[in-house]
Write a protein that holds these residues in place. Structure first.
Motif, short mmCIF file in Angstrom:
data_model
loop_
_atom_site.label_atom_id
_atom_site.label_comp_id
_atom_site.label_asym_id
_atom_site.label_seq_id
_atom_site.Cartn_x
_atom_site.Cartn_y
_atom_site.Cartn_z
N ASN A 15 0.85 -1.18 0.00
CA ASN A 15 0.00 0.00 0.00
C ASN A 15 0.89 1.23 0.00
O ASN A 15 2.11 1.12 0.13
CB ASN A 15 -1.00 -0.01 1.16
N ALA A 16 0.24 2.39 -0.12
CA ALA A 16 1.01 3.62 -0.33
C ALA A 16 1.98 3.93 0.81
O ALA A 16 2.93 4.68 0.61
CB ALA A 16 0.04 4.78 -0.52
N PHE A 17 1.76 3.38 1.97
CA PHE A 17 2.60 3.72 3.11
C PHE A 17 3.43 2.55 3.61
O PHE A 17 4.63 2.65 3.80
CB PHE A 17 1.72 4.24 4.26
N HIS A 30 9.64 9.90 3.43
CA HIS A 30 9.18 11.05 4.19
C HIS A 30 10.21 11.52 5.21
O HIS A 30 10.41 12.72 5.41
CB HIS A 30 7.88 10.69 4.91
N ARG A 43 9.19 17.55 -4.39
CA ARG A 43 7.89 17.21 -3.78
C ARG A 43 7.77 15.69 -3.86
O ARG A 43 7.91 15.10 -4.93
CB ARG A 43 6.75 17.86 -4.55
N ILE A 44 7.55 15.09 -2.71
CA ILE A 44 7.53 13.62 -2.67
C ILE A 44 6.10 13.13 -2.42
O ILE A 44 5.43 13.57 -1.50
CB ILE A 44 8.50 13.10 -1.59
N MET A 45 5.68 12.21 -3.29
CA MET A 45 4.30 11.72 -3.21
C MET A 45 4.30 10.20 -3.22
O MET A 45 5.28 9.58 -3.63
CB MET A 45 3.51 12.21 -4.43
N THR A 46 3.22 9.64 -2.76
CA THR A 46 3.08 8.18 -2.85
C THR A 46 1.69 7.86 -3.39
O THR A 46 0.70 8.48 -2.98
CB THR A 46 3.36 7.51 -1.48
N PHE A 47 1.64 6.94 -4.32
CA PHE A 47 0.38 6.58 -4.97
C PHE A 47 -0.10 5.23 -4.44
O PHE A 47 0.68 4.29 -4.30
CB PHE A 47 0.58 6.51 -6.49
N GLY A 48 -1.38 5.16 -4.14
CA GLY A 48 -1.95 3.91 -3.64
C GLY A 48 -3.00 3.36 -4.59
O GLY A 48 -3.76 4.12 -5.18
N TYR A 49 -3.03 2.07 -4.75
CA TYR A 49 -4.06 1.43 -5.56
C TYR A 49 -4.30 0.03 -4.99
O TYR A 49 -3.51 -0.45 -4.17
CB TYR A 49 -3.64 1.35 -7.05
N ILE A 74 -1.85 12.94 -10.72
CA ILE A 74 -0.66 13.79 -10.86
C ILE A 74 -1.01 15.09 -11.59
O ILE A 74 -0.61 16.17 -11.18
CB ILE A 74 0.48 13.03 -11.55
N THR B 55 -0.90 10.80 -2.37
CA THR B 55 -0.73 11.53 -1.12
C THR B 55 0.62 12.25 -1.15
O THR B 55 1.63 11.65 -1.52
CB THR B 55 -0.72 10.53 0.06
N TYR B 58 5.80 15.11 1.27
CA TYR B 58 6.68 16.23 1.57
C TYR B 58 6.64 17.23 0.42
O TYR B 58 6.70 16.83 -0.74
CB TYR B 58 8.11 15.71 1.78
#
Lengths: 242, 78
Positions: A15-17, A30, A43-49, A74, B55, B58
């Protein structure tokens, strides 16, 4: 000023985390990466599916839906002109690489559908991505059907991961044939990862034509990177230096 | 002498007790850690409603936030 974006895409059963988080709750994307230049300006992002292998809720298992969702999200965040021109790097683990690769080919074939993000601005890090499937997903159709009936095995996901499945082969060819291609680099593990309480060297079918030249063997297991508990951990440091 | 010591230890249950206590402690510690980890992930999942979107972990400047370029529901605050 933000110079670029990084988007993490997790793999199967992730999952995204949780995929990017160590046992002590630290998430390298993070907690560590923003402290290391030049990523302090990213900019740091995480995608969940929905990437579970087993699910009884009858969720979509069409990778196109995930790929479209990824691009749409995005684009939604890149509202203003300066942000639209910002380069973006996708950090993809395993099956997440298939989703990102499909997103790229769909952007290429459907440019009008996805305005606001262009292939020139994209880069991809494939971490142990099974570009042509994985031998570990090869199971007889009977077993797969049985699994679907008994425990809710998502057959669509299994098929996408089987070795030399038509969808992966086609998409790999399409990716390689794209005129404008994102910069990409493939990494594979050279140390075993602990999977289901057993140390296994995860080997996927990643070698293929042009991909062959861009595969680098990480001198570690990927879990060293994902499960780094502090910035000084060798897994994180060695990957960061790459 | 070693056999004798082992016999005494076994009969008194000293060694076994220590071993069991250590294992129990380790198990409790692991369970506690697993629970803490699960709680954190569940908390994170609540932020990101269905786990099905992007999400932001940062962002180096708040400029984009001020202009509403990033919707507030996709910012993750730890």
């Amino acid at each position: 000023v933000t110079s670029n974006s990084i988007c993490a895409v997790h793999g199967l059963n992730g999952n995204a985390f949780d995929t990017w988080m160590a046992d002590n709750g630290r998430m390298w994307l993070h907690d560590f990466l923003p402290k290391d230049p030049p990523f302090d300006r990213s900019r740091i992002m995480t995608f969940g599916y929905e990437s579970t292998l087993v699910d009884t809720r009858k969720l979509t298992d069409r990778f196109e839906d995930y790929a479209d969702q990824l691009i749409r999200e995005i684009i939604r965040l890149r509202g203003s002109n300066p942000t639209r021109k910002r380069p973006i790097i996708f950090v993809c683990h395993s099956m997440g690489g298939l989703v990102a690769r499909l997103a790229m080919t769909r952007m290429h074939s459907l440019p009008n559908k996805f305005k606001g993000l262009s292939l020139e601005e994209c880069g991809i890090l494939f971490l142990s991505t099974p570009h042509l499937g994985s031998l570990q997903a090869d199971r007889s159709p009977f077993i797969v059907a049985l699994g679907e009936g008994l425990v809710g095995l998502r057959t669509g996901v299994v098929k996408e991961l089987q070795s030399f499945n038509a969808s992966s082969v086609d998409n790999t060819d399409m990716f390689q044939a794209m005129k404008v291609k994102p910069v990409f680099q493939c990494f594979c593990e050279s140390e075993p990862t602990r999977v289901l309480a057993k140390d296994r060297l995860v080997r996927h079918l990643i070698l293929s034509k042009n991909f062959n030249n861009s595969v680098i063997g990480c001198n570690s297991s990927l879990s060293w990177v994902f499960e780094s508990e502090c910035r000084e951990d060798i897994g994180y440091r060695s990957s960061y230096s790459l | 002498l070693t056999t004798y010591k082992r016999l005494v230890n076994t009969s008194l249950g000293l060694q076994e007790d220590t071993k069991t206590a250590t294992i129990t402690f380790q198990k409790q510690d692991e369970k506690k850690k697993a629970k803490q980890r699960k709680d954190k992930v569940t908390k994170l999942a609540e932020v990101d409603d269905r786990f099905l979107n992007l999400t932001v972990l940062y962002s180096p400047n708040d400029h984009d936030l001020e202009y509403g370029n990033i919707p507030s529901n996709v910012i993750l605050s730890f």
